[in-house]
Design a protein around this motif. Structure first.
Motif, PDB file in Angstrom:
ATOM      1  N   GLY A 183      65.144 -24.921  12.915  1.00 46.00           N
ATOM      2  CA  GLY A 183      65.897 -24.191  13.938  1.00 46.00           C
ATOM      3  C   GLY A 183      67.395 -24.435  13.878  1.00 46.00           C
ATOM      4  O   GLY A 183      68.090 -24.293  14.894  1.00 46.00           O
ATOM      5  N   LYS A 184      67.912 -24.798  12.721  1.00 49.75           N
ATOM      6  CA  LYS A 184      69.357 -25.017  12.585  1.00 49.75           C
ATOM      7  C   LYS A 184      69.959 -23.920  11.702  1.00 49.75           C
ATOM      8  O   LYS A 184      69.424 -23.647  10.604  1.00 49.75           O
ATOM      9  CB  LYS A 184      69.642 -26.380  11.915  1.00 49.75           C
ATOM     10  N   ALA A 185      71.062 -23.341  12.163  1.00 48.48           N
ATOM     11  CA  ALA A 185      71.757 -22.353  11.325  1.00 48.48           C
ATOM     12  C   ALA A 185      72.194 -23.058  10.041  1.00 48.48           C
ATOM     13  O   ALA A 185      72.574 -24.224  10.060  1.00 48.48           O
ATOM     14  CB  ALA A 185      72.955 -21.788  12.069  1.00 48.48           C
ATOM     15  N   ILE A 186      72.131 -22.307   8.926  1.00 44.87           N
ATOM     16  CA  ILE A 186      72.369 -22.926   7.609  1.00 44.87           C
ATOM     17  C   ILE A 186      73.818 -22.717   7.164  1.00 44.87           C
ATOM     18  O   ILE A 186      74.353 -21.611   7.287  1.00 44.87           O
ATOM     19  CB  ILE A 186      71.400 -22.324   6.566  1.00 44.87           C
ATOM     20  N   LEU A 187      74.433 -23.797   6.664  1.00 40.62           N
ATOM     21  CA  LEU A 187      75.763 -23.680   6.058  1.00 40.62           C
ATOM     22  C   LEU A 187      75.570 -23.397   4.577  1.00 40.62           C
ATOM     23  O   LEU A 187      74.903 -24.162   3.880  1.00 40.62           O
ATOM     24  CB  LEU A 187      76.509 -25.014   6.174  1.00 40.62           C
ATOM     25  N   GLU A 188      76.163 -22.306   4.100  1.00 42.21           N
ATOM     26  CA  GLU A 188      75.985 -22.037   2.662  1.00 42.21           C
ATOM     27  C   GLU A 188      77.102 -22.682   1.855  1.00 42.21           C
ATOM     28  O   GLU A 188      76.976 -22.896   0.661  1.00 42.21           O
ATOM     29  CB  GLU A 188      75.853 -20.541   2.383  1.00 42.21           C
ATOM     30  N   ARG A 189      78.222 -22.926   2.534  1.00 42.19           N
ATOM     31  CA  ARG A 189      79.300 -23.742   1.953  1.00 42.19           C
ATOM     32  C   ARG A 189      79.823 -24.590   3.097  1.00 42.19           C
ATOM     33  O   ARG A 189      79.488 -24.352   4.256  1.00 42.19           O
ATOM     34  CB  ARG A 189      80.440 -22.833   1.446  1.00 42.19           C
ATOM     35  N   LYS A 190      80.710 -25.533   2.758  1.00 43.87           N
ATOM     36  CA  LYS A 190      81.234 -26.383   3.831  1.00 43.87           C
ATOM     37  C   LYS A 190      81.968 -25.551   4.883  1.00 43.87           C
ATOM     38  O   LYS A 190      82.058 -25.921   6.041  1.00 43.87           O
ATOM     39  CB  LYS A 190      82.191 -27.417   3.242  1.00 43.87           C
ATOM     40  N   ASP A 191      82.495 -24.411   4.447  1.00 41.60           N
ATOM     41  CA  ASP A 191      83.294 -23.599   5.372  1.00 41.60           C
ATOM     42  C   ASP A 191      82.670 -22.229   5.614  1.00 41.60           C
ATOM     43  O   ASP A 191      83.360 -21.292   5.963  1.00 41.60           O
ATOM     44  CB  ASP A 191      84.701 -23.412   4.789  1.00 41.60           C
ATOM     45  N   LYS A 192      81.336 -22.113   5.419  1.00 44.64           N
ATOM     46  CA  LYS A 192      80.745 -20.774   5.576  1.00 44.64           C
ATOM     47  C   LYS A 192      79.284 -20.835   5.996  1.00 44.64           C
ATOM     48  O   LYS A 192      78.487 -21.520   5.364  1.00 44.64           O
ATOM     49  CB  LYS A 192      80.888 -20.022   4.236  1.00 44.64           C
ATOM     50  N   VAL A 193      78.972 -20.116   7.054  1.00 46.65           N
ATOM     51  CA  VAL A 193      77.583 -20.049   7.518  1.00 46.65           C
ATOM     52  C   VAL A 193      76.844 -19.015   6.664  1.00 46.65           C
ATOM     53  O   VAL A 193      77.429 -18.004   6.268  1.00 46.65           O
ATOM     54  CB  VAL A 193      77.540 -19.606   9.002  1.00 46.65           C
ATOM     55  N   ALA A 194      75.565 -19.283   6.364  1.00 44.34           N
ATOM     56  CA  ALA A 194      74.766 -18.299   5.621  1.00 44.34           C
ATOM     57  C   ALA A 194      74.391 -17.172   6.593  1.00 44.34           C
ATOM     58  O   ALA A 194      73.644 -17.398   7.534  1.00 44.34           O
ATOM     59  CB  ALA A 194      73.506 -18.959   5.068  1.00 44.34           C
ATOM     60  N   MET A 195      74.950 -16.009   6.354  1.00 48.91           N
ATOM     61  CA  MET A 195      74.677 -14.884   7.256  1.00 48.91           C
ATOM     62  C   MET A 195      73.936 -13.784   6.508  1.00 48.91           C
ATOM     63  O   MET A 195      74.140 -13.603   5.302  1.00 48.91           O
ATOM     64  CB  MET A 195      75.995 -14.289   7.775  1.00 48.91           C
ATOM     65  N   ALA A 196      73.112 -13.036   7.210  1.00 51.37           N
ATOM     66  CA  ALA A 196      72.417 -11.913   6.583  1.00 51.37           C
ATOM     67  C   ALA A 196      72.439 -10.739   7.560  1.00 51.37           C
ATOM     68  O   ALA A 196      72.447 -10.936   8.778  1.00 51.37           O
ATOM     69  CB  ALA A 196      70.978 -12.302   6.263  1.00 51.37           C
TER      70      ALA A 196
END
Ligand code: GN1
Length: 527
Positions: free
Chosen positions: A229-242
C-alpha cells in the motif's frame, strides 16, 4: 486544443498550485497525512532541479484521495487474483434483442442504417473520440502507438490512416447531402502521449484536417502502489505514475470541458475507439445509423470471439444488466463454455468501438463516474530500493489501478451491441513482432488482404514484376498473404466504395498503391 491540466491524483477538489508554490514542509505534511511520507526519503540527496520536479509532482496529490487510493489498491490486490469470485453464476449471454448484425442483415436494412449515419454526419452531429493514453508496453515502443507504422507500402502510421478515414467519411456525407460537414476528432492522451502526439500532428500538418477540429486533451495519472500500500518511487525524484485506464475518459471529459465543446459544435453522437485497430471505421455510418435508429444511448461494436483465450472482453449480462467482462477477469471454464449450437456461449467480443449519445456521457460524468470501480493490474514497476539503487523487478511488484471505458454500459437505458465481420473491421496491434498474434505483420496483412479483395471485387487484375498475371484469390486462407500487394488510400475509399470507376478491367503491377492522384488518372484511362 483544449486546456491542459496537470496530472493529479484521484481527488478533483484539490487543484493546488504546482511545485513552485508548495513548500517542502507543506508537501511533507500532506504526504504524512496520506501515510506516504517515504516519497520524500531521498530529499536530502537531491539538487535544486530534482527537488523542484519532485515537489511539482507531489504537490497536487490530495492527501485523503491518495491514502484511499493506496489502501484500496493493496486491498484489492490482496483478494484472490484472476477471475472475479462468484462471477460465473451471475453471467448470462446478452439477450438477442440487444444484438444487431451488419453481416446478417439484408442489404436494404444496412443501406437504411448507413443512410441514417450519413444524415447525422452531414448534420455535424457526429464526433469521434480516440483513446490514446496508453503506453504501448506490449508493443514495446516508447512513443504513442498511433505513431506506429506497420510497414505498409505507403509507410502510413495508424494516426494517418485514421485521419484520412475521417476526411473521407466527411467527404462522403457532404456529397450525399450537398453540404460541408465536419467530424471533430477528440483525442484523449496522457502525460506519456500528449507531448509526442501534439508534436507529431503539427509536424504532419494535422494530416490536412483543420487543427480547430482536432482536440487533444489529457487523462489523469495515478501512482503505482506496492503490495504494502505504498506509492512507488521510480527514481529518487519521481513517483511511478500510470494513466488511470481508458475509463479515465469520463473524468478527463469533465476536467477538460470536452462535453461543453461538443455541445457548442452541436455534436449529439460520439464514436469512441481505441488506437490500435488498423481496420477501425471512424464514425462508421452503418454503426451510427443502427444505434440512432434503435434509440440506443450506448452501444458497442462487437465481433464473434475467435477462441476461448482470445484477449477480448465479452459483452454479456451480469445480474441481468449489459456489461463487459474483461478477458483478465473471466475464468477459463466460463470462457470455454459452449452453447447448444457448438459456438462459444460468451462469444460477443468487445472491439473497443463504442457509441454514446452526448446526453448519456453527460449523465455519466455528472452522476455515475464515481460509481465506477477501478480494476487492478499487477505489473512489474521499476523502482528505487532503500539504498537508492534502480531496480528492474523480474516479478510483478506493483499495482496499477485502472477504470475501464465500458464499465458505464450498466448505466445505459438502452444498450445495443452491433456485430460486424472480423475480417472487415478488427485487427488490433497489441504485440511486438515476436508474438504470434495481433502484431505488426498480422495488422499489415489484414489491411492489405482487405484492399486486395476490394480491388478484385472492383474488377482489377494484378501483374507480377515480369508482367505475368497473378492468380486471383477472392478468399484467402488465414495467415496467408494475398498474391498481390495493393494498398488503397482511405482518401479514395473508406469501406470499398467507388472503386469500379478507377479499377474495373485495369491490369495493375504489384505492389500497387492507389492514392487520390493515381485514382484520378485511372478514371480517365481506358482499361
Ligand atoms: C479495458 C478495455 O477497454 N479493454 C479492451 C481492450 O483491451 P486491451 O488489452 O486493454 O487493449 O481492447 C480489446 C479489443 O482490442 C477489448 O476486447 C478489451 O475489452
Amino acid at each position: 486544443m483544449l486546456g491542459r491540466r496537470s496530472a493529479r491524483v484521484t481527488s478533483s477538489s484539490s487543484a493546488r498550485g504546482l511545485g513552485d508554490m508548495a513548500t517542502e514542509a507543506d508537501v511533507r505534511a500532506r504526504l504524512q497525512r496520506a501515510g506516504q511520507g517515504h516519497l520524500l526519503r531521498f530529499w536530502a540527496e537531491l539538487g535544486p532541479g530534482p527537488r523542484a520536479a519532485l515537489l511539482a509532482e507531489l504537490a497536487p496529490l490530495e492527501p485523503d484521495a491518495l491514502r484511499e487510493h493506496c489502501a484500496s489498491a493493496a486491498e484489492a490486490c490482496a483478494r484472490a487474483p484472476g477471475p472475479t469470485p462468484g462471477l460465473a453464476a451471475r453471467l448470462r449471454p446478452l439477450s438477442p434483442e440487444r444484438v444487431g448484425s451488419a453481416s446478417r442483415s439484408d442489404p436494404e436494412t444496412r443501406r437504411r442504417w448507413e443512410a441514417e449515419g450519413f444524415r447525422q454526419i452531414a448534420l455535424n452531429k457526429v464526433a469521434v473520440l480516440l483513446l490514446a493514453g496508453g503506453q504501448g508496453t506490449r508493443l514495446g515502443v516508447t512513443y504513442p502507438k498511433g505513431m506506429y507504422q506497420v510497414g505498409l507500402p505507403s509507410g502510413k502510421t495508424l494516426y494517418q490512416l485514421q485521419a484520412e478515414r475521417i476526411r473521407r467519411v466527411e467527404q462522403l456525407a457532404s456529397e450525399r447531402h450537398r453540404t460541408r460537414c465536419t467530424v471533430p476528432w477528440y483525442i484523449m492522451t496522457s502525460e506519456f502521449t500528449l507531448g509526442p502526439t501534439a508534436k507529431f500532428f503539427k509536424e504532419h500538418d494535422f494530416f490536412h484536417l483543420d487543427p480547430a477540429n482536432v482536440v487533444l486533451f489529457e487523462q489523469r495519472m495515478l501512482p503505482a502502489v506496492s503490495f504494502e500500500g505504498k506509492a512507488i518511487l521510480e527514481r529518487k525524484d519521481k513517483v511511478a505514475m500510470a494513466p488511470d485506464g481508458n475509463g479515465g475518459l469520463y473524468r478527463a471529459l469533465a476536467d477538460n470541458q470536452v462535453l461543453e465543446d461538443m455541445e457548442r459544435r452541436g455534436v449529439e453522437f460520439v464514436h469512441v475507439y481505441c488506437v490500435d485497430n488498423i481496420l477501425v471505421r471512424l464514425a462508421d455510418p452503418v454503426f451510427i445509423g443502427f444505434c440512432v435508429l434503435r434509440g440506443a444511448d450506448c452501444g458497442a461494436k462487437v465481433v464473434e470471439k475467435a477462441y476461448p483465450e482470445e484477449p477480448v472482453g465479452v459483452v454479456c449480462q451480469v445480474d441481468g444488466v449489459p456489461q463487459v467482462v474483461e478477458y483478465s477477469e473471466i475464468s477459463p471454464e466460463t470462457a470455454g463454455l459452449c452453447g447448444a449450437d457448438g459456438r462459444l456461449l460468451y462469444n460477443v467480443g468487445n472491439i473497443c468501438n463504442h457509441f454514446f449519445t452526448r446526453g448519456f456521457l453527460q449523465r455519466v460524468t455528472r452522476e455515475f463516474e464515481p460509481l465506477l470501480k477501478p480494476h487492478v493490474a499487477v505489473k512489474k514497476v521499476p523502482y528505487v530500493d532503500e539504498e537508492g539503487n534502480l531496480v528492474n523487478p523480474l516479478k510483478p511488484n506493483g499495482i496499477k489501478m485502472e477504470k475501464f471505458v465500458f464499465d458505464v454500459f450498466q448505466f445505459a437505458k438502452n444498450f445495443m451491441a452491433f456485430e460486424v465481420s472480423r475480417e472487415e473491421e478488427f485487427s488490433p496491434l497489441k504485440n511486438a513482432a515476436t508474438a504470434t498474434r495481433d502484431n505488426p505483420s498480422t495488422a499489415r496483412r489484414a489491411l492489405l488482404t482487405q484492399h486486395y479483395q476490394w480491388a478484385l471485387q472492383a474488377g482489377a487484375h494484378f501483374l507480377d514484376a515480369h508482367g505475368a498475371q497473378l492468380p486471383e484469390q477472392p478468399i484467402l486462407p488465414q495467415n496467408e498473404d494475398p498474391p498481390a500487394i495493393c494498398e488503397i488510400s482511405p482518401l479514395v475509399s473508406y469501406s470499398g466504395e467507388d472503386l469500379e470507376a478507377c479499377l474495373q478491367g485495369h491490369k495493375l503491377w504489384s505492389p500497387f498503391i492507389l492514392n487520390e492522384d493515381q485514382a484520378r488518372v485511372l478514371r480517365t484511362q481506358e482499361a
